[in-house]
Design a protein around this motif. Sequence first.
Motif, PDB file in Angstrom:
ATOM      1  N   PHE A   1      -4.617   6.626  -1.777  1.00 36.50           N
ATOM      2  CA  PHE A   1      -3.746   5.486  -1.553  1.00 36.50           C
ATOM      3  C   PHE A   1      -3.995   4.453  -2.638  1.00 36.50           C
ATOM      4  CE2 PHE A   1      -7.593   4.205   0.626  1.00 36.50           C
ATOM      5  CZ  PHE A   1      -7.704   2.855   0.322  1.00 36.50           C
ATOM      6  N   GLU A   2      -3.028   3.578  -2.807  1.00 36.77           N
ATOM      7  CA  GLU A   2      -3.096   2.526  -3.807  1.00 36.77           C
ATOM      8  C   GLU A   2      -2.646   1.233  -3.151  1.00 36.77           C
ATOM      9  OE1 GLU A   2      -1.489   2.676  -8.148  1.00 36.77           O
ATOM     10  OE2 GLU A   2       0.204   2.261  -6.841  1.00 36.77           O
ATOM     11  N   ILE A   3      -3.451   0.191  -3.261  1.00 37.07           N
ATOM     12  CA  ILE A   3      -3.035  -1.129  -2.793  1.00 37.07           C
ATOM     13  C   ILE A   3      -2.840  -2.004  -4.024  1.00 37.07           C
ATOM     14  CG2 ILE A   3      -5.431  -1.841  -2.346  1.00 37.07           C
ATOM     15  CD1 ILE A   3      -4.211  -3.712  -0.135  1.00 37.07           C
ATOM     16  N   CYS A   4      -1.665  -2.607  -4.121  1.00 34.25           N
ATOM     17  CA  CYS A   4      -1.347  -3.451  -5.261  1.00 34.25           C
ATOM     18  C   CYS A   4      -1.108  -4.879  -4.785  1.00 34.25           C
ATOM     19  CB  CYS A   4      -0.092  -2.954  -5.974  1.00 34.25           C
ATOM     20  SG  CYS A   4      -0.288  -1.324  -6.728  1.00 34.25           S
ATOM     21  N   PHE A   5      -1.755  -5.809  -5.465  1.00 33.08           N
ATOM     22  CA  PHE A   5      -1.530  -7.232  -5.247  1.00 33.08           C
ATOM     23  C   PHE A   5      -0.638  -7.702  -6.383  1.00 33.08           C
ATOM     24  CE2 PHE A   5      -5.415  -6.249  -3.035  1.00 33.08           C
ATOM     25  CZ  PHE A   5      -5.295  -6.962  -1.857  1.00 33.08           C
ATOM     26  N   ILE A   6       0.465  -8.369  -6.046  1.00 33.57           N
ATOM     27  CA  ILE A   6       1.487  -8.725  -7.016  1.00 33.57           C
ATOM     28  C   ILE A   6       1.658 -10.233  -7.041  1.00 33.57           C
ATOM     29  CG2 ILE A   6       3.904  -8.390  -7.679  1.00 33.57           C
ATOM     30  CD1 ILE A   6       3.226  -5.907  -5.370  1.00 33.57           C
ATOM     31  N   SER A   7       1.487 -10.826  -8.223  1.00 36.00           N
ATOM     32  CA  SER A   7       1.658 -12.265  -8.418  1.00 36.00           C
ATOM     33  C   SER A   7       3.080 -12.542  -8.882  1.00 36.00           C
ATOM     34  CB  SER A   7       0.669 -12.762  -9.483  1.00 36.00           C
ATOM     35  OG  SER A   7       1.035 -14.050  -9.929  1.00 36.00           O
ATOM     36  N   GLN A   8       3.685 -13.552  -8.276  1.00 35.43           N
ATOM     37  CA  GLN A   8       5.022 -13.963  -8.690  1.00 35.43           C
ATOM     38  C   GLN A   8       5.019 -15.475  -8.868  1.00 35.43           C
ATOM     39  OE1 GLN A   8       8.244 -12.204  -6.384  1.00 35.43           O
ATOM     40  NE2 GLN A   8       6.758 -10.801  -5.499  1.00 35.43           N
TER      41      GLN A   8
ATOM     42  N   GLN B   1       2.569  -3.406   3.952  1.00 36.33           N
ATOM     43  CA  GLN B   1       2.970  -4.397   2.963  1.00 36.33           C
ATOM     44  C   GLN B   1       3.134  -5.748   3.637  1.00 36.33           C
ATOM     45  OE1 GLN B   1       6.840  -2.533   1.873  1.00 36.33           O
ATOM     46  NE2 GLN B   1       7.614  -4.611   1.952  1.00 36.33           N
ATOM     47  N   LYS B   2       2.993  -6.799   2.844  1.00 40.14           N
ATOM     48  CA  LYS B   2       3.171  -8.153   3.355  1.00 40.14           C
ATOM     49  C   LYS B   2       3.476  -9.066   2.182  1.00 40.14           C
ATOM     50  CE  LYS B   2       1.402 -11.296   6.767  1.00 40.14           C
ATOM     51  NZ  LYS B   2       0.348 -11.599   7.717  1.00 40.14           N
TER      52      LYS B   2
ATOM     53  N   GLY C   1      -6.034 -12.651   5.319  1.00 40.38           N
ATOM     54  CA  GLY C   1      -5.707 -11.790   6.444  1.00 40.38           C
ATOM     55  C   GLY C   1      -6.378 -10.446   6.350  1.00 40.38           C
ATOM     56  N   LYS C   2      -5.900  -9.540   7.163  1.00 42.08           N
ATOM     57  CA  LYS C   2      -6.432  -8.189   7.233  1.00 42.08           C
ATOM     58  C   LYS C   2      -5.285  -7.195   7.141  1.00 42.08           C
ATOM     59  CE  LYS C   2     -10.179  -9.616  10.272  1.00 42.08           C
ATOM     60  NZ  LYS C   2     -10.893  -9.390  11.511  1.00 42.08           N
ATOM     61  N   PHE C   3      -5.621  -5.969   6.754  1.00 42.84           N
ATOM     62  CA  PHE C   3      -4.632  -4.892   6.757  1.00 42.84           C
ATOM     63  C   PHE C   3      -5.313  -3.630   7.259  1.00 42.84           C
ATOM     64  CE2 PHE C   3      -6.566  -4.763   2.543  1.00 42.84           C
ATOM     65  CZ  PHE C   3      -6.870  -3.424   2.403  1.00 42.84           C
ATOM     66  N   SER C   4      -4.502  -2.717   7.773  1.00 44.07           N
ATOM     67  CA  SER C   4      -5.003  -1.401   8.157  1.00 44.07           C
ATOM     68  C   SER C   4      -3.857  -0.413   8.118  1.00 44.07           C
ATOM     69  CB  SER C   4      -5.645  -1.429   9.541  1.00 44.07           C
ATOM     70  OG  SER C   4      -4.697  -1.729  10.516  1.00 44.07           O
ATOM     71  N   PHE C   5      -4.201   0.833   7.856  1.00 44.28           N
ATOM     72  CA  PHE C   5      -3.208   1.900   7.838  1.00 44.28           C
ATOM     73  C   PHE C   5      -3.936   3.220   8.008  1.00 44.28           C
ATOM     74  CE2 PHE C   5      -4.445   0.913   3.523  1.00 44.28           C
ATOM     75  CZ  PHE C   5      -4.724   2.146   2.979  1.00 44.28           C
TER      76      PHE C   5
ATOM     77  N   VAL D   1       0.864  -1.175   0.000  1.00 45.42           N
ATOM     78  CA  VAL D   1       0.000   0.000   0.000  1.00 45.42           C
ATOM     79  C   VAL D   1       0.902   1.228   0.000  1.00 45.42           C
ATOM     80  CG1 VAL D   1      -1.806   1.261   1.218  1.00 45.42           C
ATOM     81  CG2 VAL D   1      -1.741  -1.240   1.356  1.00 45.42           C
ATOM     82  N   ARG D   2       0.649   2.143  -0.946  1.00 47.69           N
ATOM     83  CA  ARG D   2       1.451   3.364  -1.060  1.00 47.69           C
ATOM     84  C   ARG D   2       0.551   4.584  -1.142  1.00 47.69           C
ATOM     85  NH1 ARG D   2       4.092   0.082  -5.014  1.00 47.69           N
ATOM     86  NH2 ARG D   2       6.157  -0.539  -4.330  1.00 47.69           N
ATOM     87  N   ASP D   3       1.094   5.725  -0.702  1.00 45.65           N
ATOM     88  CA  ASP D   3       0.399   6.989  -0.915  1.00 45.65           C
ATOM     89  C   ASP D   3       0.917   7.602  -2.214  1.00 45.65           C
ATOM     90  OD1 ASP D   3       2.867   8.190  -0.316  1.00 45.65           O
ATOM     91  OD2 ASP D   3       2.239   8.889   1.665  1.00 45.65           O
ATOM     92  N   THR D   4       0.443   8.806  -2.563  1.00 47.82           N
ATOM     93  CA  THR D   4       0.837   9.423  -3.834  1.00 47.82           C
ATOM     94  C   THR D   4       2.303   9.842  -3.872  1.00 47.82           C
ATOM     95  OG1 THR D   4       0.053  11.580  -3.062  1.00 47.82           O
ATOM     96  CG2 THR D   4      -1.478  10.268  -4.381  1.00 47.82           C
ATOM     97  N   LYS D   5       2.943   9.923  -2.714  1.00 47.17           N
ATOM     98  CA  LYS D   5       4.372  10.263  -2.668  1.00 47.17           C
ATOM     99  C   LYS D   5       5.250   9.018  -2.723  1.00 47.17           C
ATOM    100  CE  LYS D   5       3.664  14.525  -0.138  1.00 47.17           C
ATOM    101  NZ  LYS D   5       2.432  14.571   0.623  1.00 47.17           N
ATOM    102  N   GLY D   6       4.621   7.833  -2.793  1.00 47.08           N
ATOM    103  CA  GLY D   6       5.382   6.592  -2.864  1.00 47.08           C
ATOM    104  C   GLY D   6       5.740   6.005  -1.515  1.00 47.08           C
TER     105      GLY D   6
END
Length: 84
Positions: free
Chosen positions: A69-76, A50-51, A57-61, A40-45
Motif C-alpha cells: 500500500f501507499e499513503i500519500c500526503f498532498i499539499s495544496q 482518504q481524507k 487524526g487517525k486512519f485505518s484500512f 491510501v492506495r493499493d498496487t491496483k490503484g
Amino acid sequence: MFRLAPNAQKCLRDEMHGNQIVAGEYEITKAPGQKIDYVVRDTKGHILAQKEDISKGKFSFTSELYDTFEICFISQVPSSKYNH
C-alpha cells in the motif's frame, strides 16, 4: 516526521499481509493557506482510505490480499498565497 513543500506530495509505501489491519496517526503543522489531504492506495490503484483538509487524526484500512500500500500526503497552496 517530514517536511512537505507547497504543492508537492510525499508518499510512503509498505507491505501488508492479507486480512491485516493497518492503522496510523498523523499531525500536521499548519502553514498559512496550505491544505493537506491524504490518500491510501493499493498496487491496483484502489483507494483504501482518504481524507481532505486534514490537521490531526487517525486512519485505518485492511486488504483481503497480500499487497503493497501507499499513503500519500498532498499539499495544496493556491498560487496567490504562496510567495516564491
